[in-house]
Design a protein around this motif. Structure first.
Motif, PDB file in Angstrom:
ATOM      1  N   UNK A  75       0.836  -1.202   0.000  1.00 11.84           N
ATOM      2  CA  UNK A  75       0.000   0.000   0.000  1.00 11.84           C
ATOM      3  C   UNK A  75       0.870   1.250   0.000  1.00 11.84           C
ATOM      4  N   UNK A  76       0.495   2.225  -0.821  1.00  5.40           N
ATOM      5  CA  UNK A  76       1.174   3.521  -0.842  1.00  5.40           C
ATOM      6  C   UNK A  76       0.301   4.534  -0.119  1.00  5.40           C
ATOM      7  N   UNK A  77       0.795   5.016   1.016  1.00  4.78           N
ATOM      8  CA  UNK A  77       0.031   5.970   1.825  1.00  4.78           C
ATOM      9  C   UNK A  77       0.630   7.357   1.655  1.00  4.78           C
ATOM     10  N   UNK A  78      -0.183   8.292   1.200  1.00  8.10           N
ATOM     11  CA  UNK A  78       0.274   9.669   0.989  1.00  8.10           C
ATOM     12  C   UNK A  78       0.571  10.315   2.342  1.00  8.10           C
ATOM     13  N   UNK A  79       1.770  10.871   2.482  1.00  2.00           N
ATOM     14  CA  UNK A  79       2.181  11.467   3.748  1.00  2.00           C
ATOM     15  C   UNK A  79       1.485  12.811   3.935  1.00  2.00           C
ATOM     16  N   UNK A  80       0.817  12.968   5.066  1.00  3.74           N
ATOM     17  CA  UNK A  80       0.193  14.232   5.487  1.00  3.74           C
ATOM     18  C   UNK A  80      -0.798  14.777   4.471  1.00  3.74           C
ATOM     19  N   UNK A  81      -1.319  13.912   3.611  1.00  2.00           N
ATOM     20  CA  UNK A  81      -2.318  14.314   2.612  1.00  2.00           C
ATOM     21  C   UNK A  81      -1.825  15.473   1.748  1.00  2.00           C
ATOM     22  N   UNK A  82      -0.543  15.489   1.432  1.00  2.00           N
ATOM     23  CA  UNK A  82       0.033  16.537   0.578  1.00  2.00           C
ATOM     24  C   UNK A  82       0.114  16.041  -0.856  1.00  2.00           C
ATOM     25  N   UNK A  83      -0.341  16.890  -1.780  1.00  2.00           N
ATOM     26  CA  UNK A  83      -0.394  16.534  -3.188  1.00  2.00           C
ATOM     27  C   UNK A  83       0.682  17.245  -4.013  1.00  2.00           C
ATOM     28  N   UNK A  84       1.746  17.692  -3.374  1.00  2.00           N
ATOM     29  CA  UNK A  84       2.788  18.397  -4.113  1.00  2.00           C
ATOM     30  C   UNK A  84       3.465  17.467  -5.114  1.00  2.00           C
ATOM     31  N   UNK A  85       3.865  18.027  -6.235  1.00  2.00           N
ATOM     32  CA  UNK A  85       4.624  17.291  -7.243  1.00  2.00           C
ATOM     33  C   UNK A  85       6.071  17.266  -6.766  1.00  2.00           C
ATOM     34  N   UNK A  86       6.479  16.165  -6.167  1.00  2.00           N
ATOM     35  CA  UNK A  86       7.764  16.076  -5.484  1.00  2.00           C
ATOM     36  C   UNK A  86       8.807  15.469  -6.409  1.00  2.00           C
ATOM     37  N   UNK A  87       9.865  16.230  -6.675  1.00  2.00           N
ATOM     38  CA  UNK A  87      10.868  15.793  -7.637  1.00  2.00           C
ATOM     39  C   UNK A  87      12.255  15.802  -7.005  1.00  2.00           C
ATOM     40  N   UNK A  88      13.233  15.186  -7.701  1.00  2.00           N
ATOM     41  CA  UNK A  88      14.601  15.202  -7.233  1.00  2.00           C
ATOM     42  C   UNK A  88      14.767  14.705  -5.808  1.00  2.00           C
ATOM     43  N   UNK A  89      13.976  13.732  -5.424  1.00  2.00           N
ATOM     44  CA  UNK A  89      13.857  13.291  -4.039  1.00  2.00           C
ATOM     45  C   UNK A  89      15.078  12.500  -3.586  1.00  2.00           C
ATOM     46  N   UNK A  90      15.569  12.775  -2.368  1.00  2.00           N
ATOM     47  CA  UNK A  90      16.625  11.970  -1.776  1.00  2.00           C
ATOM     48  C   UNK A  90      16.517  11.999  -0.264  1.00  2.00           C
ATOM     49  N   UNK A  91      16.865  10.897   0.366  1.00  2.00           N
ATOM     50  CA  UNK A  91      16.903  10.788   1.826  1.00  2.00           C
ATOM     51  C   UNK A  91      18.326  11.068   2.271  1.00  2.00           C
ATOM     52  N   UNK A  92      18.506  12.031   3.179  1.00  2.00           N
ATOM     53  CA  UNK A  92      19.846  12.424   3.602  1.00  2.00           C
ATOM     54  C   UNK A  92      20.166  12.047   5.049  1.00  2.00           C
ATOM     55  N   UNK A  93      19.168  11.567   5.801  1.00  2.00           N
ATOM     56  CA  UNK A  93      19.394  11.187   7.190  1.00  2.00           C
ATOM     57  C   UNK A  93      18.097  10.706   7.801  1.00  2.00           C
ATOM     58  N   UNK A  94      18.104  10.334   9.070  1.00  2.00           N
ATOM     59  CA  UNK A  94      16.880   9.880   9.721  1.00  2.00           C
ATOM     60  C   UNK A  94      15.762  10.915   9.620  1.00  2.00           C
ATOM     61  N   UNK A  95      14.665  10.511   8.995  1.00  2.00           N
ATOM     62  CA  UNK A  95      13.476  11.359   8.820  1.00  2.00           C
ATOM     63  C   UNK A  95      13.768  12.640   8.046  1.00  2.00           C
TER      64      UNK A  95
END
Length: 300
Positions: A75-95
């Motif tokens: 299941x894909x759950x949308x975080x915080x019900x935000x519909x922003x077009x999110x690009x160039x995504x990367x995780x850089x640390x905890x949370x």
């Protein structure tokens, strides 16, 4: 795709050659979505731009045309019900996530069309602007330790920052779908171009094409000098100098490559052109399904 960004002719040629549609869409929402018709069908993730694992809890996240999603149990759950077009995504640390993109419908017309660089320190629940709002639309972000690289689709240049993305130096003009660099050798930067691979040895100030490289849509450097990459036809290949590659495996039959993230050299996340998400724990040799969009979802 419901909205296609304006691009200069060279970029259009690149996209056609790669067989890809890069979603730049419209605007990103940094507040919770309001005013949507609750009875309207959920559009799903839309076209996926990035994948990552939060080291805080091991959760897998996907960034797409309709928000940031936590993937769990198929299941894909949308975080915080935000519909922003999110690009160039990367995780850089905890949370802690970095992204770029465009405001969602709740902020359309009230914010600049390009969000520049945004950061979340609570796993995508809220976002703060770090820089370049109204100017940059980063389609690729690469954290190489003390250096952050971003490919801005508006200037068609690689930008570099040494303070976490608050100030930038605009560097080489290069056609890039994805960037890779390792903290141990951050002056070496790789750019997957859809039709091949380019390399910089001077911190993205200049790039040169790598001869004989396959048509790569994504590239990663999980270990110093070790490259993993994804081709448009879904092959996972490994190499060191960018010239010689060994096929490690491929995405399930019929899958065209789109997104690749190397959590480690063995643990890989990938998304195909249908926004199906897969995971491998053996360097791309075999894959398991993490998420498949519902029939009728917007994959643009």
């Amino acid at each position: 795709m419901t909205r296609i960004p304006r691009r200069r002719p060279r970029a259009l040629i690149l996209l056609a050659a790669a067989g890809l549609l890069l979603a730049a869409c419209s605007a990103t929402d940094t507040t919770a979505e309001t005013g949507r018709d609750g009875a309207a069908p959920d559009p799903g993730t839309g076209h996926l731009h990035g994948l990552g694992v939060d080291p805080a809890d091991g959760a897998v996240y996907a960034a797409g045309h309709h928000g940031v999603f936590r993937l769990d149990g198929g299941t894909a759950t949308r975080v915080a019900d935000r519909y922003q077009d999110t690009m160039g995504f990367t995780v850089t640390g905890p949370a802690t996530f970095l992204a770029s993109g465009h405001p969602g419908p709740a902020e359309s017309g009230t914010r600049p069309a390009h969000l520049g660089l945004i950061q979340s320190t609570d796993a995508g629940r809220t976002w703060q602007t770090l820089s370049a709002e109204g100017e940059a639309d980063f389609h690729a972000l690469e954290n190489a330790g003390e250096v952050l690289y971003g490919f801005d689709s508006q200037s068609e240049r690689v930008w570099a920052s040494t303070d976490g993305g608050r100030k930038w130096a605009k560097r080489a003009d290069v056609a890039a779908l994805d960037l890779a660099s390792h903290p141990d050798s951050a002056t070496t930067v790789w750019a997957a171009t859809g039709t091949g691979l380019s390399r910089s040895d001077d911190g993205a100030r200049t790039f040169r094409p790598v001869p004989s490289s396959p048509g790569l849509v994504a590239v990663e450097e999980p270990e110093p000098g070790r490259l993993l990459a994804l081709t448009a036809d879904g092959r996972v290949v490994a190499g060191r100098d960018g010239r010689t590659w060994t096929e490690q495996g491929r995405l399930p039959a019929g899958s065209e490559g789109r997104v690749l993230t190397a959590v480690t050299s063995q643990r890989l996340l990938a998304a195909d052109s249908g926004d199906v998400v897969y995971e491998s724990v053996d360097g791309g040799r075999t894959w398991v399904l993490l998420h498949r969009p519902a029939t009728g979802s917007d994959h643009s």
